[in-house]
Enzyme design. Structure first.
Site, short mmCIF file in Angstrom:
data_model
loop_
_atom_site.label_atom_id
_atom_site.label_comp_id
_atom_site.label_asym_id
_atom_site.label_seq_id
_atom_site.Cartn_x
_atom_site.Cartn_y
_atom_site.Cartn_z
N LYS A 259 0.84 -1.18 0.00
CA LYS A 259 0.00 0.00 0.00
C LYS A 259 0.89 1.26 0.00
O LYS A 259 1.99 1.20 0.52
CB LYS A 259 -0.96 0.01 1.18
CG LYS A 259 -0.31 -0.13 2.56
CD LYS A 259 0.22 0.97 3.22
CE LYS A 259 0.92 1.99 3.60
NZ LYS A 259 1.95 2.54 4.15
N TYR B 174 -4.75 3.75 5.81
CA TYR B 174 -5.32 2.82 6.80
C TYR B 174 -6.66 3.32 7.31
O TYR B 174 -7.58 2.54 7.58
CB TYR B 174 -4.37 2.66 7.99
CG TYR B 174 -3.15 1.86 7.67
CD1 TYR B 174 -3.20 0.48 7.61
CD2 TYR B 174 -1.93 2.49 7.43
CE1 TYR B 174 -2.07 -0.26 7.31
CE2 TYR B 174 -0.80 1.77 7.13
CZ TYR B 174 -0.88 0.39 7.07
OH TYR B 174 0.24 -0.34 6.76
P1 NDP Z 1 12.42 1.61 2.38
O1 NDP Z 1 12.91 2.94 1.91
O2 NDP Z 1 12.92 1.12 3.69
O3 NDP Z 1 12.78 0.49 1.29
C1 NDP Z 1 12.44 0.65 -0.07
C2 NDP Z 1 13.33 -0.28 -0.90
O4 NDP Z 1 12.92 -0.15 -2.27
C3 NDP Z 1 14.80 0.08 -0.90
O5 NDP Z 1 15.50 -0.48 0.17
C4 NDP Z 1 15.27 -0.47 -2.24
O6 NDP Z 1 15.51 -1.87 -2.09
C5 NDP Z 1 14.04 -0.35 -3.12
N1 NDP Z 1 14.13 0.79 -4.05
C6 NDP Z 1 14.13 0.68 -5.41
N2 NDP Z 1 14.23 1.87 -5.98
C7 NDP Z 1 14.31 2.79 -4.99
C8 NDP Z 1 14.43 4.21 -4.97
N3 NDP Z 1 14.48 4.93 -6.11
N4 NDP Z 1 14.50 4.83 -3.77
C9 NDP Z 1 14.43 4.12 -2.64
N5 NDP Z 1 14.30 2.77 -2.59
C10 NDP Z 1 14.24 2.10 -3.76
O7 NDP Z 1 10.83 1.68 2.37
P2 NDP Z 1 9.81 0.79 3.21
O8 NDP Z 1 10.26 -0.61 3.22
O9 NDP Z 1 9.50 1.44 4.48
O10 NDP Z 1 8.47 0.94 2.31
C11 NDP Z 1 8.35 0.27 1.07
C12 NDP Z 1 6.87 0.13 0.71
O11 NDP Z 1 6.21 -0.63 1.73
C13 NDP Z 1 6.10 1.47 0.63
O12 NDP Z 1 5.17 1.42 -0.42
C14 NDP Z 1 5.37 1.55 1.97
O13 NDP Z 1 4.16 2.30 1.89
C15 NDP Z 1 5.09 0.07 2.26
N6 NDP Z 1 5.01 -0.20 3.70
C16 NDP Z 1 3.91 -0.87 4.18
C17 NDP Z 1 3.77 -1.13 5.50
C18 NDP Z 1 2.59 -1.87 5.99
O14 NDP Z 1 2.36 -1.94 7.21
N7 NDP Z 1 1.80 -2.49 5.12
C19 NDP Z 1 4.77 -0.68 6.49
C20 NDP Z 1 5.92 -0.04 5.89
C21 NDP Z 1 6.01 0.19 4.54
P3 NDP Z 1 16.79 -2.57 -2.76
O15 NDP Z 1 18.00 -1.91 -2.14
O16 NDP Z 1 16.65 -3.98 -2.41
O17 NDP Z 1 16.72 -2.31 -4.25
#
Ligand code: NDP
Length: 378
Positions: A141, A230
């Site tokens: 989401k 949410y």
């Molecule tokens: P993070 O910033 O911690 O991680 C995002 C990951 O996406 C990065 O580590 C990277 O992984 C990859 N990525 C690819 N391109 C990019 C870019 N241009 N900039 C940054 N990251 C990039 O985010 P979150 O994990 O907190 O959130 C990710 C998604 O999950 C969002 O859509 C958020 O809304 C959702 N979310 C949902 C939750 C829930 O409770 N359902 C809770 C938290 C987040 P890599 O290095 O492996 O390429």
């Protein structure tokens, strides 16, 4: 694609056939799917796409506990991270993909689902790439940053004959399932007056770990897209998954302009429903808040704070406290989605629902910008 249970072959086309927009949002009797169903012989393979904080601290650990699916691969921009995950979770290096090589997923029978966990604006391109590789898709989401992108994802999944679900963990959590039942069975009458709020304080530590959430292009917006979704979800649950007909909204004051130069710091909005029900909601990056309450003529339901975080959300009603099992939200969601697929049932959180919510956030932003009441387009 071997996603069917042995002896019960169910094609991907048949799964998607269950998911017409109308059918997908029809309320089925809900139960705690992961808790009361026998384990099928085959665990479905999940590849996490985007190894950031949510994957590392919640989804990866949850996939060690799931009974119906397991982590069998990753898609990441960092080969080194991928190798570390392969070692930690025990899948072969051949199942590490980059965003550029993920077309190769097509020939990999270890992976049934791709779970897209990247910044919001990237969901569309990553979901579409996963669908083109013939994999079922779970999209975190918010589903995308525009209704047009949601439509593109839905079209790609439909055309590939794969299932699309949204990472709405609370649809698989027992207290939320009970809220849906109360609404569906009109135990207190229809909920007519609803209030909800969700937010956290985007302090220096939070900012350091999440730069993209303050970047309008990557996030699509501020707390409304991140936390407000949410509240929208819970309101729609209380309205038996109806969409509001119109919204009004107002941005809150910007107290830290150096932080909130692109996305809103806070926002409040009201959702009006066809039966006259009204939901008053807010979301913020300046305040830790997580509340929900719904009132009907003959009673009420309320989540104790925090309503939407990972803790157990206790539901209390005018009849007293409820008593449901505590579950790990991510385990319940992942196992729930795996079982829906294995058993050929419609999902509790289909792509159409994610699209509905983006149509609502689009209307809320339009209302906040214009100061006008805005109709929600389906
Ligand atoms: P993070 O910033 O911690 O991680 C995002 C990951 O996406 C990065 O580590 C990277 O992984 C990859 N990525 C690819 N391109 C990019 C870019 N241009 N900039 C940054 N990251 C990039 O985010 P979150 O994990 O907190 O959130 C990710 C998604 O999950 C969002 O859509 C958020 O809304 C959702 N979310 C949902 C939750 C829930 O409770 N359902 C809770 C938290 C987040 P890599 O290095 O492996 O390429």
């Amino acid at each position: 694609m071997k996603t069917a249970r042995p002896g019960n072959p169910v094609s991907r086309r048949r799964f998607i056939g269950h998911l017409s927009a109308a059918a997908a949002l029809t309320m089925l009797p809900r139960r705690s799917l992961a808790l009361d169903t026998p384990t099928p012989k085959k665990k479905l393979g999940v590849a996490l796409l985007g190894l950031g904080r949510y994957s590392e601290y919640e989804l990866g650990p949850a996939l060690r506990k799931t009974r119906h699916c397991q982590l069998t691969g990753v898609v990441t921009g960092s080969r080194e991270k991928g190798e570390r995950w392969a070692h930690t979770y025990g899948f072969p290096s051949k199942n590490i993909y980059s965003y550029d090589t993920m077309g190769g997923l097509a020939g990999n029978p270890d992976i049934d689902f791709v779970y897209v966990v990247t910044p919001n604006q990237l969901h569309a391109q990553h979901c579409i790439a996963a669908a083109k590789a013939g994999k079922h898709v779970i999209c975190e989401k918010p589903m995308a940053t525009s209704a047009a992108d949601c439509d593109a994802i839905l079209a790609a999944c439909r055309s590939a004959g794969v299932r699309l679900t949204v990472g709405y963990r609370l649809h698989y959590e027992p207290h939320n399932i009970e809220l849906c039942r109360l609404a569906r069975e009109k135990v207190f009458g229809p909920f007519m007056k609803i209030e909800g709020a969700n937010g956290f304080d985007m302090d220096d530590d939070a900012r350091a770990s999440t730069v993209w959430r303050l970047d309008k292009k990557l996030a699509g917006g501020g707390p409304l897209m991140d936390m407000g979704v949410y509240v929208i979800q819970a309101v729609c649950m209380a309205k038996v998954e109806a969409s509001p007909i119109a919204v009004t909204a107002k941005f809150g004051p910007v107290t830290r302009p150096e932080v909130f130069s692109e996305v809103e710091e806070s926002i409040s909005w009201a959702m009006e429903f066809a039966d006259g029900a009204v939901a008053r909601c807010r979301s913020s990056y300046g305040e830790r808040v997580s509340t929900f309450r719904a009132e009907a003529e003959h009673g009420w339901a309320r989540f104790e704070e925090p309503a939407f975080y990972y803790d157990e959300p206790f539901l209390t009603t005018s009849l007293g406290p409820t008593n449901f099992p505590k579950v790990n939200h991510q385990v319940a969601q992942l196992d729930g989605m795996a079982l829906e697929l294995l058993e050929g049932r419609p999902s509790l959180a289909p792509g159409e629902m994610g699209r509905r919510d983006i149509a609502i956030t689009d209307a809320i932003y339009a209302a906040a910008k214009s100061g006008q009441r805005v109709q929600v387009l389906s």
